[in-house]
Enzyme design. Structure first.
Site, PDB file in Angstrom:
ATOM      1  N   ASP A 223       0.844  -1.185   0.000  1.00 54.68           N
ATOM      2  CA  ASP A 223       0.000   0.000   0.000  1.00 54.68           C
ATOM      3  C   ASP A 223       0.888   1.246   0.000  1.00 54.68           C
ATOM      4  O   ASP A 223       1.825   1.324  -0.781  1.00 54.68           O
ATOM      5  CB  ASP A 223      -0.967  -0.044   1.203  1.00 54.68           C
ATOM      6  CG  ASP A 223      -2.094   0.968   1.085  1.00 54.68           C
ATOM      7  OD1 ASP A 223      -3.107   0.652   0.443  1.00 54.68           O
ATOM      8  OD2 ASP A 223      -1.957   2.081   1.615  1.00 54.68           O
ATOM      9  N   TYR A 373      -3.433  11.265   1.606  1.00 53.44           N
ATOM     10  CA  TYR A 373      -3.882  11.149   0.216  1.00 53.44           C
ATOM     11  C   TYR A 373      -3.909  12.518  -0.461  1.00 53.44           C
ATOM     12  O   TYR A 373      -3.458  12.666  -1.606  1.00 53.44           O
ATOM     13  CB  TYR A 373      -5.276  10.525   0.166  1.00 53.44           C
ATOM     14  CG  TYR A 373      -5.284   9.033   0.401  1.00 53.44           C
ATOM     15  CD1 TYR A 373      -5.391   8.134  -0.653  1.00 53.44           C
ATOM     16  CD2 TYR A 373      -5.180   8.518   1.690  1.00 53.44           C
ATOM     17  CE1 TYR A 373      -5.399   6.774  -0.440  1.00 53.44           C
ATOM     18  CE2 TYR A 373      -5.185   7.155   1.918  1.00 53.44           C
ATOM     19  CZ  TYR A 373      -5.293   6.284   0.848  1.00 53.44           C
ATOM     20  OH  TYR A 373      -5.287   4.929   1.068  1.00 53.44           O
ATOM     21  N   HIS A 429      -4.580  -7.701  -0.341  1.00 51.55           N
ATOM     22  CA  HIS A 429      -3.886  -6.439  -0.125  1.00 51.55           C
ATOM     23  C   HIS A 429      -3.098  -6.397   1.180  1.00 51.55           C
ATOM     24  O   HIS A 429      -2.006  -5.843   1.232  1.00 51.55           O
ATOM     25  CB  HIS A 429      -4.912  -5.302  -0.141  1.00 51.55           C
ATOM     26  CG  HIS A 429      -4.319  -3.945  -0.144  1.00 51.55           C
ATOM     27  ND1 HIS A 429      -3.595  -3.438  -1.208  1.00 51.55           N
ATOM     28  CD2 HIS A 429      -4.332  -2.950   0.795  1.00 51.55           C
ATOM     29  CE1 HIS A 429      -3.205  -2.207  -0.939  1.00 51.55           C
ATOM     30  NE2 HIS A 429      -3.630  -1.893   0.276  1.00 51.55           N
TER      31      HIS A 429
END
Length: 449
Positions: A223, A373, A429
Site C-alpha cells: 500500500d 492522500y 492487499h
C-alpha cells in the site's frame, strides 16, 4: 577509416555519458520542518526514547459509552457488502467490541515488542524495533524496515516479525526488523503543515535508519508502504541495498504498456502475460476502469476533503470501524462483497481487526492518515518520483487478490533491477497480516538472489 572510427568512438562516448547520467539520477528531497511554528535554531534533539502503549479506564469507558449510543440503520435486503459494511454483521462486531473485546489484553500484546520514539524534522516518529534474541556467534542480522499503509498500521507485521527475527530454518536469513508508523498514523505525530507526502515520509525514514546506526539496509512495503519504500530507494540507492514490495501499482503508461493493453488479450505470450494477468486485466473497460471507479470512492474523498468525513469518523467508533473494516473485507478478496459478513473472519480474528481500529481510535489519527492522500495526490500524478526509475535490486510478490494488478512487464518499466517477481498462490492487499508465512518467505527469497 580513422575519421569514421573517431566519430564512432565520439558517439559511443556521448551515448555512454547519457546512459550513466541517467543511471545516476536520484530523487531529491530537502529537510523540512513539520512541527508547530517555525523551525528553531540549533541542532535537533536526536535522542531515542522508549515508548509504551497505554490505556486508561476513562478511555475504555468513553469508548463503551459511544458504542452504547450508536444508532443502527438497516441494510437493504440481500445487499451483503455491495453497499458497504452490512449493518446486520456490524451489529455483531459492535456487540463483540462492547462486551468481549479486551483492549487491555491487546495493549499488552502490542507491548510485547519494544517501542520507541524519536523526533525528526519537528515531529515524533514512532517505531517498533525487534532484534533477534538468539543470533549465532559471528553472524549479523540483516536490518529490514517494513512500512504499512492505509487503513493499516504497524500491527499488520506482528505475525511476520517472529518469522523474520527468529527463523525456524538455519538456511533462512535472520532479520532485525524496524516497523515505523507513518507520520500522522498510529503513534507517530501528525505533520502540522501542508505538503507532507510519500517523499517526505521516505526522507524521514531514511534519516531514522541512519539514526539507528544503519548505513545500509533493506526495505519492504505494501500500500502506501510500497510507495514510501520505493521513494526511499530513489532518494538514497546507496543506502537501500534491496527493496521488496507486495503492491506495485502501474506507473506512467509508456508505449509498451499501452500496446500490452491494446493487444495483450489476443497475444498474451507476446507480452509475457499469464492466464491470471489476462483474467485481471481484460476486458479493459470493466477491469481497469469500472472496477477501479467502483472501489476508489474513498480515495477521491480523502484526496480532496479528508477533514470533513474524517471529523465524523473521529467522533464515532462504529463509523470508524465500518469505514476501516470494509476495506479489510473487499481488499482481501473482492468476492467477499457477496457475503453478509464480508468474509472478515475467514482470514482474520475480530481481536486483530479491532486492535488495528483501536490504534486509529485511541491515537485519534484517522483525519491525519486520510490527509496523506490529499498531500500526495494533490501535487499531481506527474511528480519526479513517478517518472524516475528504481535501480535498487527489487522483489515483487504478486498476490492474486491485490486491489490493483500489475503484470511483470509493467513492473519492469519502473523497477529496472527486478530480481524476483513471484505470483503468490493466495492472498490480497494486507499480505503480511493475512499470509505472514508466505510474506516472510518472499523476504528471504529476495536476499538469496
Amino acid at each position: 577509416m580513422y575519421k569514421e572510427l573517431a566519430v564512432a568512438l565520439g558517439l559511443g562516448a556521448v551515448v555512454a555519458l547519457v546512459f550513466l547520467k541517467k543511471r545516476k539520477r536520484v530523487l531529491k528531497a530537502q529537510d523540512g520542518w513539520w512541527g508547530v511554528g517555525a523551525c528553531p535554531q540549533g541542532p535537533e534533539d536526536d535522542s531515542i526514547r522508549p515508548f509504551k502503549v497505554e490505556t486508561t479506564s476513562e478511555e475504555i469507558e468513553d469508548l463503551h459509552h459511544r458504542l452504547d449510543q450508536t444508532r443502527s440503520f438497516p441494510s437493504l435486503e440481500d445487499s451483503q457488502f455491495h453497499y458497504g459494511f452490512n449493518s446486520r454483521y456490524l451489529e455483531k462486531v459492535v456487540s463483540y467490541w462492547r462486551n468481549d473485546f479486551n483492549w487491555r489484553k491487546q495493549v499488552d500484546k502490542l507491548n510485547k515488542y519494544p517501542h520507541f520514539k524519536t523526533r525528526i524534522e519537528g515531529i515524533d516518529i514512532h517505531y517498533v524495533h525487534v532484534k533477534p534474541k538468539n543470533l549465532a556467534e559471528g553472524t549479523h542480522a540483516v536490518p529490514l524496515m517494513m512500512v504499512h499503509g492505509w487503513p493499516g498500521s504497524f500491527y499488520e507485521f506482528y505475525g511476520i516479525i517472529p518469522l523474520l527475527t527468529e527463523p525456524s530454518s538455519p538456511d533462512d536469513i535472520t532479520f532485525e526488523v524496524i516497523c515505523p508508523s507513518i507520520p500522522g498514523y498510529g503513534f507517530s505525530e501528525a505533520p502540522r503543515k501542508k505538503g507532507f507526502d510519500t517523499v517526505c515520509a521516505a526522507h524521514i525514514f531514511n534519516k531514522l535508519m541512519k539514526r539507528l546506526g544503519f548505513n545500509q539496509y533493506y526495505v519492504q512495503g505494501g500500500d502506501w508502504g510500497s510507495v514510501i519504500t520505493t521513494n526511499m530507494a530513489q532518494l538514497d540507492p546507496k543506502a537501500v541495498k534491496g527493496l521488496h514490495i507486495n503492491f506495485a501499482p502501474p506507473g506512467q503508461a509508456g508505449l509498451l504498456v499501452m500496446l500490452s493493453i491494446l493487444f495483450g488479450r489476443r497475444f498474451p505470450k507476446l507480452f509475457g502475460f499469464t492466464e491470471h494477468d489476462v483474467e485481471r486485466l481484460f476486458p479493459t473497460m470493466e477491469k481497469l476502469v469500472v472496477d477501479t471507479l467502483r472501489e476508489s470512492g474513498y480515495m477521491h474523498i480523502q484526496s480532496t476533503k479528508p477533514d470533513t468525513v474524517g471529523r465524523g469518523l473521529n467522533d464515532s467508533p462504529v463509523g470508524l470501524a465500518s469505514y476501516i473494516l470494509e476495506k479489510f473485507s473487499t481488499w482481501t478478496d473482492p468476492e467477499f462483497k457477496n457475503l453478509e459478513d464480508g468474509g472478515l473472519e475467514r482470514k482474520y480474528s475480530l481481536d486483530d481487526l479491532l486492535t488495528n481500529v483501536m490504534i486509529y481510535w485511541t491515537s485519534r489519527c484517522i483525519i491525519s492518515s486520510m490527509r496523506f492522500y490529499k498531500e500526495t495526490f494533490g501535487k499531481g500524478l506527474n511528480q519526479p518520483h513517478a517518472k524516475l526509475p528504481v535501480y535498487v535490486p527489487t522483489g515483487v510478490a504478486s498476490f492474486p487478490n491485490e486491489v490493483v494488478h500489475s503484470p511483470k512487464l509493467w513492473v519492469t518499466q519502473k523497477y529496472h533491477k527486478l530480481k524476483t517477481y513471484t505470483p503468490m498462490a493466495r492472498g490480497g492487499h494486507f499480505a503480511a497480516m493475512e499470509e505472514p508465512q508466505r510474506s516472510a518467505g518472499q523476504c528471504n527469497f529476495l536476499f538469496f538472489t
